[in-house]
Motif scaffolding. Structure first.
Motif, PDB file in Angstrom:
ATOM      1  N   GLY A 225       0.817  -1.206   0.000  1.00 16.87           N
ATOM      2  CA  GLY A 225       0.000   0.000   0.000  1.00 16.87           C
ATOM      3  C   GLY A 225       0.852   1.257   0.000  1.00 16.87           C
ATOM      4  N   MET A 226       1.944   1.229   0.768  1.00 15.80           N
ATOM      5  CA  MET A 226       2.838   2.381   0.796  1.00 15.80           C
ATOM      6  C   MET A 226       3.453   2.634  -0.575  1.00 15.80           C
ATOM      7  SD  MET A 226       4.128   4.882   2.396  1.00 15.80           S
ATOM      8  CE  MET A 226       3.539   4.508   4.049  1.00 15.80           C
ATOM      9  N   ALA A 227       3.767   1.545  -1.305  1.00 14.53           N
ATOM     10  CA  ALA A 227       4.346   1.690  -2.641  1.00 14.53           C
ATOM     11  C   ALA A 227       3.388   2.417  -3.579  1.00 14.53           C
ATOM     12  CB  ALA A 227       4.707   0.315  -3.208  1.00 14.53           C
ATOM     13  N   ILE A 228       2.096   2.079  -3.516  1.00 10.93           N
ATOM     14  CA  ILE A 228       1.109   2.764  -4.361  1.00 10.93           C
ATOM     15  C   ILE A 228       1.031   4.244  -3.982  1.00 10.93           C
ATOM     16  CG2 ILE A 228      -1.325   2.869  -5.002  1.00 10.93           C
ATOM     17  CD1 ILE A 228       0.168   0.466  -6.133  1.00 10.93           C
ATOM     18  N   GLY A 229       1.116   4.542  -2.688  1.00  6.88           N
ATOM     19  CA  GLY A 229       1.111   5.928  -2.245  1.00  6.88           C
ATOM     20  C   GLY A 229       2.336   6.693  -2.717  1.00  6.88           C
ATOM     21  N   VAL A 230       3.502   6.059  -2.674  1.00  7.40           N
ATOM     22  CA  VAL A 230       4.734   6.705  -3.139  1.00  7.40           C
ATOM     23  C   VAL A 230       4.646   7.002  -4.633  1.00  7.40           C
ATOM     24  CG1 VAL A 230       7.213   6.329  -3.521  1.00  7.40           C
ATOM     25  CG2 VAL A 230       6.186   5.768  -1.311  1.00  7.40           C
ATOM     26  N   ILE A 231       4.082   6.060  -5.393  1.00  9.96           N
ATOM     27  CA  ILE A 231       3.880   6.302  -6.825  1.00  9.96           C
ATOM     28  C   ILE A 231       3.036   7.560  -7.023  1.00  9.96           C
ATOM     29  CG2 ILE A 231       2.706   5.441  -8.891  1.00  9.96           C
ATOM     30  CD1 ILE A 231       3.568   2.619  -8.049  1.00  9.96           C
ATOM     31  N   GLY A 232       1.940   7.664  -6.281  1.00  7.46           N
ATOM     32  CA  GLY A 232       1.087   8.844  -6.397  1.00  7.46           C
ATOM     33  C   GLY A 232       1.796  10.123  -6.009  1.00  7.46           C
ATOM     34  N   LEU A 233       2.597  10.061  -4.943  1.00  8.31           N
ATOM     35  CA  LEU A 233       3.308  11.251  -4.479  1.00  8.31           C
ATOM     36  C   LEU A 233       4.297  11.746  -5.526  1.00  8.31           C
ATOM     37  CD1 LEU A 233       4.014  13.257  -2.223  1.00  8.31           C
ATOM     38  CD2 LEU A 233       5.654  11.578  -1.362  1.00  8.31           C
TER      39      LEU A 233
ATOM     40  N   ARG B  28      10.861   4.107 -18.000  1.00 11.25           N
ATOM     41  CA  ARG B  28      10.092   3.029 -17.366  1.00 11.25           C
ATOM     42  C   ARG B  28      10.772   1.682 -17.575  1.00 11.25           C
ATOM     43  NH1 ARG B  28       3.641   3.715 -18.581  1.00 11.25           N
ATOM     44  NH2 ARG B  28       3.304   5.774 -17.631  1.00 11.25           N
ATOM     45  N   GLY B  29      11.253   1.441 -18.809  1.00 15.19           N
ATOM     46  CA  GLY B  29      11.920   0.173 -19.075  1.00 15.19           C
ATOM     47  C   GLY B  29      13.127  -0.035 -18.193  1.00 15.19           C
ATOM     48  N   ILE B  30      13.913   1.032 -18.008  1.00 15.02           N
ATOM     49  CA  ILE B  30      15.093   0.942 -17.148  1.00 15.02           C
ATOM     50  C   ILE B  30      14.684   0.683 -15.697  1.00 15.02           C
ATOM     51  CG2 ILE B  30      17.027   2.263 -16.201  1.00 15.02           C
ATOM     52  CD1 ILE B  30      17.133   3.724 -18.952  1.00 15.02           C
ATOM     53  N   ALA B  31      13.661   1.393 -15.215  1.00 18.22           N
ATOM     54  CA  ALA B  31      13.226   1.238 -13.822  1.00 18.22           C
ATOM     55  C   ALA B  31      12.729  -0.180 -13.545  1.00 18.22           C
ATOM     56  CB  ALA B  31      12.124   2.254 -13.506  1.00 18.22           C
ATOM     57  N   ILE B  32      11.924  -0.735 -14.454  1.00 16.68           N
ATOM     58  CA  ILE B  32      11.408  -2.091 -14.245  1.00 16.68           C
ATOM     59  C   ILE B  32      12.533  -3.107 -14.285  1.00 16.68           C
ATOM     60  CG2 ILE B  32       9.905  -3.888 -15.208  1.00 16.68           C
ATOM     61  CD1 ILE B  32       8.103  -1.617 -16.256  1.00 16.68           C
TER      62      ILE B  32
ATOM     63  N   SER C 159      14.525  -1.212  -2.266  1.00 21.79           N
ATOM     64  CA  SER C 159      14.392  -1.325  -3.725  1.00 21.79           C
ATOM     65  C   SER C 159      12.950  -1.090  -4.166  1.00 21.79           C
ATOM     66  CB  SER C 159      14.872  -2.696  -4.200  1.00 21.79           C
ATOM     67  OG  SER C 159      14.028  -3.730  -3.725  1.00 21.79           O
ATOM     68  N   LEU C 160      11.999  -1.520  -3.352  1.00 24.20           N
ATOM     69  CA  LEU C 160      10.588  -1.297  -3.662  1.00 24.20           C
ATOM     70  C   LEU C 160      10.264   0.191  -3.684  1.00 24.20           C
ATOM     71  CD1 LEU C 160       7.624  -2.272  -4.007  1.00 24.20           C
ATOM     72  CD2 LEU C 160       7.483  -2.310  -1.497  1.00 24.20           C
ATOM     73  N   LEU C 161      10.726   0.923  -2.675  1.00 33.56           N
ATOM     74  CA  LEU C 161      10.415   2.348  -2.594  1.00 33.56           C
ATOM     75  C   LEU C 161      11.126   3.148  -3.681  1.00 33.56           C
ATOM     76  CD1 LEU C 161      10.371   2.927   1.271  1.00 33.56           C
ATOM     77  CD2 LEU C 161       8.444   2.521  -0.281  1.00 33.56           C
ATOM     78  N   ILE C 162      12.351   2.750  -4.017  1.00 28.90           N
ATOM     79  CA  ILE C 162      13.066   3.433  -5.102  1.00 28.90           C
ATOM     80  C   ILE C 162      12.354   3.203  -6.432  1.00 28.90           C
ATOM     81  CG2 ILE C 162      15.203   3.445  -6.449  1.00 28.90           C
ATOM     82  CD1 ILE C 162      16.689   2.822  -3.799  1.00 28.90           C
ATOM     83  N   PHE C 163      11.948   1.961  -6.664  1.00 21.12           N
ATOM     84  CA  PHE C 163      11.191   1.650  -7.878  1.00 21.12           C
ATOM     85  C   PHE C 163       9.884   2.442  -7.921  1.00 21.12           C
ATOM     86  CE2 PHE C 163       7.662  -0.982  -9.570  1.00 21.12           C
ATOM     87  CZ  PHE C 163       8.010  -0.961 -10.922  1.00 21.12           C
ATOM     88  N   SER C 164       9.178   2.505  -6.799  1.00 16.65           N
ATOM     89  CA  SER C 164       7.897   3.216  -6.748  1.00 16.65           C
ATOM     90  C   SER C 164       8.098   4.705  -7.022  1.00 16.65           C
ATOM     91  CB  SER C 164       7.243   3.015  -5.384  1.00 16.65           C
ATOM     92  OG  SER C 164       7.005   1.636  -5.136  1.00 16.65           O
ATOM     93  N   ALA C 165       9.167   5.275  -6.480  1.00 13.66           N
ATOM     94  CA  ALA C 165       9.437   6.690  -6.725  1.00 13.66           C
ATOM     95  C   ALA C 165       9.741   6.934  -8.201  1.00 13.66           C
ATOM     96  CB  ALA C 165      10.600   7.146  -5.856  1.00 13.66           C
ATOM     97  N   ALA C 166      10.560   6.056  -8.800  1.00 17.90           N
ATOM     98  CA  ALA C 166      10.916   6.222 -10.214  1.00 17.90           C
ATOM     99  C   ALA C 166       9.690   6.061 -11.105  1.00 17.90           C
ATOM    100  CB  ALA C 166      11.993   5.207 -10.600  1.00 17.90           C
TER     101      ALA C 166
ATOM    102  N   LEU D   7      15.778  -7.130 -11.272  1.00 19.13           N
ATOM    103  CA  LEU D   7      17.109  -7.726 -11.150  1.00 19.13           C
ATOM    104  C   LEU D   7      17.745  -7.477  -9.786  1.00 19.13           C
ATOM    105  CD1 LEU D   7      18.682  -6.963 -14.662  1.00 19.13           C
ATOM    106  CD2 LEU D   7      17.678  -9.109 -13.836  1.00 19.13           C
ATOM    107  N   THR D   8      17.138  -6.609  -8.986  1.00 20.56           N
ATOM    108  CA  THR D   8      17.668  -6.274  -7.660  1.00 20.56           C
ATOM    109  C   THR D   8      17.048  -7.189  -6.607  1.00 20.56           C
ATOM    110  OG1 THR D   8      17.912  -3.961  -8.327  1.00 20.56           O
ATOM    111  CG2 THR D   8      17.921  -4.413  -5.968  1.00 20.56           C
ATOM    112  N   PRO D   9      17.836  -7.677  -5.654  1.00 23.13           N
ATOM    113  CA  PRO D   9      17.259  -8.514  -4.584  1.00 23.13           C
ATOM    114  C   PRO D   9      16.113  -7.789  -3.876  1.00 23.13           C
ATOM    115  CG  PRO D   9      19.652  -8.596  -4.507  1.00 23.13           C
ATOM    116  CD  PRO D   9      19.294  -7.552  -5.530  1.00 23.13           C
ATOM    117  N   PRO D  10      15.019  -8.483  -3.569  1.00 23.32           N
ATOM    118  CA  PRO D  10      13.851  -7.834  -2.951  1.00 23.32           C
ATOM    119  C   PRO D  10      14.192  -7.189  -1.609  1.00 23.32           C
ATOM    120  CG  PRO D  10      13.303 -10.047  -3.720  1.00 23.32           C
ATOM    121  CD  PRO D  10      14.786  -9.917  -3.820  1.00 23.32           C
TER     122      PRO D  10
END
Length: 406
Positions: free
Chosen positions: A256-264, A293-297, A309-316, A302-305
């Motif tokens: 849920g936090m990841a979806i919020g970070v995407i919105g922010l 987007r392709g680079i971010a995904i 890494s989740l929050l950085i991906f969500s921000a990007a 490829l990064t260990p979970p």
């Protein structure tokens, strides 16, 4: 010299902008929380993920299919009647979704009904109102803010939706969000009036003629192809990222936090894209967004979970999320003018929602078949590269009809 008339306080530009931004937040927010309901609804009702994913996929498809018609009605009669009816239908879909226990009924409520409601209450109708009501000097910033407000709704509703589920259960959460959507008709009253701008010195045309002209324009077709990929990415991540987070061993709260970070971060991304679109070619802005987007995904899978890494991906991804809208809408405006802007953007948006349908449904299908989202992530990377390439040949100039005769 007589004094200039003073507009009533509720008709002042800043009040119009505030009401429009609130509408965009209230209509975009609830639909962005659908991923939170996947696990509780499928577990309680004994459904597969594909069943729930198909309902959200249909929601996106019907949203897109209805968008050109909503746009045409807004072009002809103004956005307010469309917003009022759409928000009531949207709220009804949320309430009925809360009490369904049958998979088919879920497709009709969360899918068809909500899709039709969202199409007629989406934030792009707020942009139509801004086009009609605001002075020219305020429009560029207002368009960027209107797009960003949808993401602000996503940021606000991510924790709000989780809080509603924790406090009222998932059924009560859907009803609570329906009540918030029903505030929209009252806010929409502020957006009444405003004349549809009519171009001078150019050939007038019908709605059918506008569609035929657009579909015969190669650059418009490239734009449609690229926006398909945008929908594919956005809908898949909105629906499947929260359960994916749990699948890789991270506390579901972070989903849920990841979806919020995407919105922010999309607030900044949408405003930045709008600013850049006025200074560099819009097609290059769009290509950069999709390649990004392709680079971010790629880096994310490829990064260990980890939470980091989740929050950085969500921000990007947030920065690249709805940042596609200002340059896409701007290109439609450049090519064809403002007369049927809402309808023609609606056609492009239908492609976005076909991509959304496939992104949500195929995500659930592939997961049920393979037990993993890995294949789907790589499909998303390939499509990002495709979208980055197809925007490069777009020609940014008006059609011949809009070029005044000498």
């Amino acid at each position: 010299m007589s004094a200039q008339p003073v507009a009533p306080s509720f008709r002042r530009p800043e009040v119009i902008v505030a009401a429009g931004l609130a509408i965009a937040m209230l209509t975009f927010g609830p639909r962005s929380t659908m991923g939170f309901f996947l696990t509780p609804m499928t577990v309680e009702n004994g459904w597969s993920r594909e069943v729930f994913a198909l309902a959200i996929a249909l929601q996106n498809l019907f949203w897109g299919a209805a968008q050109p018609f909503s746009g045409l009605l807004a072009d002809r009669y103004g956005p307010v009647p469309v917003l009022v009816v759409g928000s009531v239908v949207y709220a009804a879909g949320l309430v009925l979704m809360a009490f369904t226990t049958d998979a088919l009924v879920l497709q009709l409520t969360a899918g068809v009904l909500m899709g039709l409601g969202i199409a007629s209450s989406a934030y792009f109708l707020v942009l139509v109102a801004f086009q009609r009501l605001l002075p020219e000097r305020m429009k560029p910033l207002a368009f960027g803010l209107g797009t960003a407000a949808g993401s602000a709704g996503q940021f606000v509703f991510a924790p709000l939706g989780q809080g509603f589920i924790a406090g009222f259960g998932w059924r009560g959460a859907l009803v609570a969000m329906a009540a918030l959507v029903l505030v929209v008709p009252f806010l929409a009253m502020v957006l009444r009036g405003g004349a549809q701008p009519r171009p001078r010195g150019v050939v007038e045309q019908s709605a059918g003629g506008a569609i035929a002209e657009a579909l015969g324009h190669r650059s418009y077709l490239w734009l449609i192809a690229g926006f398909f990929v945008c929908g594919f990415h956005v809908a898949f991540i909105t629906t499947h990222l929260p359960p994916y987070v749990a699948d890789i061993g991270i506390d579901p709260w972070w989903g849920g936090m990841a979806i919020g970070v995407i919105g922010l971060f999309n607030i900044a991304g949408a405003i930045t894209a709008g600013w850049l679109s006025g200074r560099v070619p819009k097609r290059l802005v769009l290509s950069a967004i999709y390649f990004g987007r392709g680079i971010a995904i790629t880096l994310f899978i490829l990064t260990p979970p980890s939470v980091a890494s989740l929050l950085i991906f969500s921000a990007a991804m947030g920065f690249l999320w709805l940042s596609t809208v200002p340059p896409t809408q701007g290109l439609v405006n450049i090519m064809f003018g403002t007369r049927f802007m809402a309808m023609l953007f609606g056609v492009v948006f239908f492609s976005h929602q076909v991509g959304s349908f496939l992104g949500v449904w195929l995500g659930g299908r592939i997961y049920d078949q393979t037990g993993s989202y890995a294949l789907f992530w790589w499909i998303s990377v390939a499509l990002a590269v495709f979208a980055g390439l197809v925007h490069l040949p777009i020609v940014e100039r008006p059609v011949a009809r809009l070029q005044p005769a000498e």
